[in-house]
Design a protein around this motif. Sequence first.
Motif, PDB file in Angstrom:
ATOM      1  N   UNK A   1       0.841  -1.372   0.138  1.00 16.70           N
ATOM      2  CA  UNK A   1      -0.056  -0.205   0.763  1.00 16.70           C
ATOM      3  C   UNK A   1       0.889   1.251  -0.225  1.00 16.70           C
ATOM      4  N   UNK A   2       1.078   2.147  -0.799  1.00 10.19           N
ATOM      5  CA  UNK A   2       1.518   3.637  -1.281  1.00 10.19           C
ATOM      6  C   UNK A   2       0.939   4.326  -1.413  1.00 10.19           C
ATOM      7  N   UNK A   3       1.779   5.274  -0.847  1.00  7.73           N
ATOM      8  CA  UNK A   3       1.108   6.451  -0.499  1.00  7.73           C
ATOM      9  C   UNK A   3       1.843   7.453  -0.702  1.00  7.73           C
ATOM     10  N   UNK A   4       1.733   8.785  -1.837  1.00  3.51           N
ATOM     11  CA  UNK A   4       2.545   9.611  -1.910  1.00  3.51           C
ATOM     12  C   UNK A   4       2.645  10.646  -1.431  1.00  3.51           C
ATOM     13  N   UNK A   5       3.734  11.312  -0.947  1.00  5.59           N
ATOM     14  CA  UNK A   5       4.014  12.426   0.174  1.00  5.59           C
ATOM     15  C   UNK A   5       3.969  13.698  -0.880  1.00  5.59           C
ATOM     16  N   UNK A   6       3.721  15.487  -0.340  1.00  2.51           N
ATOM     17  CA  UNK A   6       3.546  15.947  -0.970  1.00  2.51           C
ATOM     18  C   UNK A   6       5.261  16.596  -2.338  1.00  2.51           C
ATOM     19  N   UNK A   7       5.792  15.676  -1.261  1.00  2.12           N
ATOM     20  CA  UNK A   7       7.878  16.279  -2.147  1.00  2.12           C
ATOM     21  C   UNK A   7       7.958  14.939  -2.826  1.00  2.12           C
ATOM     22  N   UNK A   8       6.579  13.799  -3.628  1.00  3.58           N
ATOM     23  CA  UNK A   8       7.160  13.389  -4.727  1.00  3.58           C
ATOM     24  C   UNK A   8       7.684  11.750  -4.251  1.00  3.58           C
ATOM     25  N   UNK A   9       7.780  11.804  -2.407  1.00  2.00           N
ATOM     26  CA  UNK A   9       8.323  10.782  -2.155  1.00  2.00           C
ATOM     27  C   UNK A   9       7.377   9.272  -1.687  1.00  2.00           C
ATOM     28  N   UNK A  10       8.065   8.400  -1.722  1.00  2.00           N
ATOM     29  CA  UNK A  10       7.085   7.520  -1.431  1.00  2.00           C
ATOM     30  C   UNK A  10       7.275   6.559   0.423  1.00  2.00           C
ATOM     31  N   UNK A  11       6.413   6.223   0.879  1.00  2.00           N
ATOM     32  CA  UNK A  11       5.716   5.683   2.468  1.00  2.00           C
ATOM     33  C   UNK A  11       5.186   3.994   1.895  1.00  2.00           C
ATOM     34  N   UNK A  12       6.060   3.452   1.958  1.00  2.00           N
ATOM     35  CA  UNK A  12       4.869   2.040   1.638  1.00  2.00           C
ATOM     36  C   UNK A  12       4.740   0.733   2.519  1.00  2.00           C
ATOM     37  N   UNK A  13       3.901  -0.048   2.732  1.00  2.00           N
ATOM     38  CA  UNK A  13       3.337  -0.568   3.844  1.00  2.00           C
ATOM     39  C   UNK A  13       2.920  -2.002   3.110  1.00  2.00           C
ATOM     40  N   UNK A  14       3.206  -2.824   4.054  1.00  2.00           N
ATOM     41  CA  UNK A  14       2.793  -3.930   4.071  1.00  2.00           C
ATOM     42  C   UNK A  14       1.196  -4.266   4.232  1.00  2.00           C
ATOM     43  N   UNK A  15      -0.225  -4.529   2.903  1.00  2.00           N
ATOM     44  CA  UNK A  15      -1.158  -4.752   3.203  1.00  2.00           C
ATOM     45  C   UNK A  15      -1.422  -6.499   2.963  1.00  2.00           C
ATOM     46  N   UNK A  16      -3.038  -7.190   3.411  1.00  2.00           N
ATOM     47  CA  UNK A  16      -3.387  -7.871   2.342  1.00  2.00           C
ATOM     48  C   UNK A  16      -4.095  -7.345   1.357  1.00  2.00           C
ATOM     49  N   UNK A  17      -4.564  -7.769   0.846  1.00  2.00           N
ATOM     50  CA  UNK A  17      -5.271  -7.425  -0.759  1.00  2.00           C
ATOM     51  C   UNK A  17      -6.044  -8.831  -1.248  1.00  2.00           C
TER      52      UNK A  17
END
Length: 365
Positions: A142-158
């Motif tokens: 699960x990827x979140x794109x921040x305001x400075x175009x960085x990525x925060x990636x967290x593992x989830x069950x899809x």
Amino acid sequence: DFEKRYFWMRPGITFRRVTDKSTLSLTLQGERGVLSNTLNQDPENENKFFYFTPKASVEVEMATGRRIVASYSSGINTPSVSQLLPVVNNINSLSLYYGNPDLNPEYTHRGNLHLIIFDQFSFTSFFASLSGSMTKDKINWSRTITENLGFVNRLVNVDKDYEASASIDFSTPIRKLGIKINLNGEESWNKGLNLINGAENEYTTFSHRYSFSVDNRKKDKWDVISGVGLTLSNSKYSLQESLNDKYFDLSWFAELRYSPSESWDLEATADVTNYNAESFNKSINIPLLGAQVSHHFLKNDRATLTLRGFDLLNKNTIVQRFGEMNYLREIRSNSIGRYVMLSFTYRLNKFGQSPGGVDIQMRHR
């Protein structure tokens, strides 16, 4: 200090029926488990579950040298320690990674179908296979794109992940030319999803792999094989279209072995591969060349002295390429380049041809 514990029980019962021409097997099985983890000796989470994991297979001999095998299996795959770890991995400041201690196991159903044909008179063989799988609670990002175009990636069950593949392998001799041809092909497909800012990003990967080779049939002194291989992969994403990419690899390989006598063996190998990726303008060519000579001596050839040369052109390169939304990355790693190694091998067993013994030789005609 992070620790994963998994306690499980797998009760089951298997029924088998065997006849002259077929074998049928059915397994009724379940798995009950307790998955827990601790961070710095503080309990993080405990997950209890039960899954029904049956298996079945049938094998039928339709005629001499003709067989078909079908199987079904199911099972679970618990998350690894690195996937459960909730501590940030910030080696790449543009892309931060977090594990998830609340992950559920992946539950997979898989089916396989194999066809085997071998003609013992012409030495022609044909193998074909089909396989497919469906995974529930697939572990993905699960990827979140921040305001400075960085990525925060967290593992989830899809929800689900699908895979399918098909392959063929064909070989037959051409007696007039004294050669045997080998043809191999494989198609694979994968469809799954991950999350981007909470939205589902569906991805599809389609890969094609083919190879063709020729080798000599009579291998009394010479054993020669040469061929070409082709790999093409195409990846597409529904939301992250910037990650769409095509990979194209073309290779040529050859092996040459010569045994002038029972005590000497000579060998040379070559492999040239061209790597292409749509995201990168420049392709990479990597030629690998090797050679060796071996001498067998002492009684029953129990001792062997081998001089082997690796990467004689000193061209070995380890390259990894990644295309992301906010950057392209190419990693080049150091590797052992050209070198020569002398080795000595001594067999402790005493097997060998002895007076009055049986000497078995096999030759293709």
